[in-house]
Scaffold this active site. Structure first.
Site, PDB file in Angstrom:
ATOM      1  N   GLU A 123      39.440  25.299  42.362  1.00 40.62           N
ATOM      2  CA  GLU A 123      38.213  25.622  41.656  1.00 40.62           C
ATOM      3  C   GLU A 123      37.062  25.832  42.639  1.00 40.62           C
ATOM      4  OE1 GLU A 123      35.265  23.708  38.189  1.00 40.62           O
ATOM      5  OE2 GLU A 123      36.941  22.539  38.986  1.00 40.62           O
ATOM      6  N   CYS A 136      37.887  12.322  35.180  1.00 41.13           N
ATOM      7  CA  CYS A 136      38.026  13.783  35.132  1.00 41.13           C
ATOM      8  C   CYS A 136      37.851  14.364  36.536  1.00 41.13           C
ATOM      9  CB  CYS A 136      37.047  14.365  34.121  1.00 41.13           C
ATOM     10  SG  CYS A 136      37.500  16.042  33.579  1.00 41.13           S
ATOM     11  N   LEU A 137      36.745  15.066  36.821  1.00 38.20           N
ATOM     12  CA  LEU A 137      36.521  15.583  38.163  1.00 38.20           C
ATOM     13  C   LEU A 137      36.516  14.455  39.186  1.00 38.20           C
ATOM     14  CD1 LEU A 137      35.872  17.982  40.015  1.00 38.20           C
ATOM     15  CD2 LEU A 137      33.452  17.597  39.538  1.00 38.20           C
ATOM     16  N   GLY A 138      36.042  13.274  38.785  1.00 45.67           N
ATOM     17  CA  GLY A 138      36.047  12.125  39.690  1.00 45.67           C
ATOM     18  C   GLY A 138      37.450  11.774  40.144  1.00 45.67           C
ATOM     19  N   GLU A 144      35.353   6.958  28.093  1.00 45.21           N
ATOM     20  CA  GLU A 144      34.048   6.522  27.578  1.00 45.21           C
ATOM     21  C   GLU A 144      33.851   6.896  26.115  1.00 45.21           C
ATOM     22  OE1 GLU A 144      33.173  10.523  29.702  1.00 45.21           O
ATOM     23  OE2 GLU A 144      34.559   8.833  29.861  1.00 45.21           O
ATOM     24  N   LYS A 185       0.831  -1.202   0.000  1.00 43.33           N
ATOM     25  CA  LYS A 185       0.000   0.000   0.000  1.00 43.33           C
ATOM     26  C   LYS A 185       0.868   1.256   0.000  1.00 43.33           C
ATOM     27  CE  LYS A 185      -3.863   2.111   2.517  1.00 43.33           C
ATOM     28  NZ  LYS A 185      -4.790   1.968   3.675  1.00 43.33           N
ATOM     29  N   GLY A 201      32.344  16.734  35.740  1.00 41.73           N
ATOM     30  CA  GLY A 201      31.330  17.755  36.012  1.00 41.73           C
ATOM     31  C   GLY A 201      32.003  19.087  36.276  1.00 41.73           C
ATOM     32  N   GLN A 208      39.979  13.966  40.215  1.00 43.46           N
ATOM     33  CA  GLN A 208      40.425  15.092  41.030  1.00 43.46           C
ATOM     34  C   GLN A 208      39.893  14.980  42.454  1.00 43.46           C
ATOM     35  OE1 GLN A 208      39.233  18.620  38.891  1.00 43.46           O
ATOM     36  NE2 GLN A 208      40.511  18.140  37.116  1.00 43.46           N
ATOM     37  N   HIS A 245      38.682  11.182  29.312  1.00 42.87           N
ATOM     38  CA  HIS A 245      37.344  10.598  29.191  1.00 42.87           C
ATOM     39  C   HIS A 245      37.398   9.336  28.325  1.00 42.87           C
ATOM     40  CE1 HIS A 245      34.903  13.811  31.056  1.00 42.87           C
ATOM     41  NE2 HIS A 245      35.926  14.564  30.714  1.00 42.87           N
ATOM     42  N   ARG A 286      40.044  21.928  32.617  1.00 42.65           N
ATOM     43  CA  ARG A 286      40.926  23.074  32.800  1.00 42.65           C
ATOM     44  C   ARG A 286      41.860  22.891  33.993  1.00 42.65           C
ATOM     45  NH1 ARG A 286      37.499  26.662  31.811  1.00 42.65           N
ATOM     46  NH2 ARG A 286      38.332  27.412  29.837  1.00 42.65           N
TER      47      ARG A 286
END
Length: 333
Positions: A186, A162-164, A290, A4, A135, A166, A288, A243
């Site tokens: 920071e 990353c932040l984890g 992931e 159709k 983050g 740090q 990163h 950063r």
């Protein structure tokens, strides 16, 4: 239905492709192949190709839907947990690792601010692994630090990104190295021990758009470390987006207390990875990983983390079974 659609759209019936719903996103290539989409594309582009071998895709789907080695529960402790797509790359990388280990990975998204209010014991008990992702901003950072301390002291596999990473350095500085009120500059400009600080080249930056350390950078792994063992190499390249860095001012003190700096920039100036000995899995990385994970090529860091979490889950199940058997065999009074 296809006839159709073909009739009213003037499209050949074999070119009407059904994009049906699938239970698992990794089933989609198999479903579209069954519809003949790949043949149609090759025909339109005048490309010759042999029939595709989708055996590996079928294996991925089978392991995702019917894992044979049980399951493991991993907590993602972050601040964007109410918008889970913020962690989509992490989510998929953990699923990829589950496929590699033929196990189901159950993910629990945990708001780090809840840990600050309720304490880690009430929220983290029962987890086989804890991942603290990247983050920005100081909201929830103390909750992340508390989660990391809980994982370190109880032998729960931990992975910081990353932040984890740090925050793992901050936690170690405070509670192992004795650097009271250690923090990242920071979040606390007045900290007496800025174990995480701005890169030298960032100190004078006022217009910050597009000035982060961004993209792929090389990393040298120390021989004999868990990181080097997981990668199976001493030179790697990973993608960055940050950063702040681990401060070189406090590296000697942290290392003297047992923090292993397992990855650095080739010139040794920047700390890229840290880990702890005598722990089932305690690793942090500034980059990163992931972003480089694939369903058929799990990133080694995630494979190692999920593998350690699975071993903890299996050990707990075994202990529970033994306790149950002992209870059944106990003589009645």
């Amino acid at each position: 239905i296809k006839e159709k659609i073909s009739l009213f759209s003037n499209v050949p019936v074999n070119s009407v492709i059904a994009a049906i719903d699938v239970n698992c996103i990794y089933e989609l290539p198999i479903a579209l192949n069954a519809e003949g989409l790949d043949d149609q594309i090759c025909e339109r582009l005048n490309i010759w190709s042999r029939r595709p071998d989708l055996a590996v895709w079928h294996r991925v789907v089978e392991r995702f839907k019917n894992p044979q080695r049980g399951s493991t529960v991993i907590g993602i402790v972050g601040k964007y947990v109410h918008l889970r797509d913020s962690y989509k790359s992490l989510h998929e990388a953990l699923i990829h690792a589950g496929i590699a280990h033929d196990c189901r990975v159950e993910l629990r998204y945990i708001d780090s601010e809840h840990i600050e209010k309720q304490g880690p014991e009430a929220i983290l008990t029962g987890l086989d692994g804890i991942l603290v992702p990247g983050g920005f901003g100081d909201r929830g950072t103390e909750g992340k630090i508390a989660a990391i301390q809980w994982a370190r002291e109880r032998g729960v596999p931990f992975f910081g990104i990353c932040l984890g990473m740090q925050m793992a350095v901050v936690e170690f500085a405070r509670h192992v190295a004795g650097l009271e009120r250690a923090n990242s500059s920071e979040f606390d400009k007045e900290t007496p021990y800025a174990v995480v600080d701005l890169m030298e080249g960032q100190r004078g930056v006022r217009e910050k758009g597009g000035t982060m350390r961004l993209g792929a950078y090389p990393c040298t792994l120390a021989a004999g470390t868990l990181a080097q063992k997981l990668y199976g190499a001493t030179e790697i390249s990973e993608r960055h987006r940050h950063r702040y860095e681990v401060s070189n001012e406090h590296r000697d003190v942290l290392q003297a207390k047992g923090l292993v700096i397992s990855g650095t920039s080739p010139d040794k100036r920047l700390v890229e990875m840290v880990e702890l000995k005598d722990h089932p899995f305690f690793v942090g990385c500034q980059f990163h990983p992931e972003f480089k994970s694939r369903p058929m090529a799990t990133h080694p860091m995630f494979a190692g983390f999920v593998g350690a979490a699975l071993e903890k889950s299996l050990a707990r199940s075994k202990a529970t079974t033994k306790a149950g058997e002992a209870s059944e065999n106990r003589p009645l009074n």
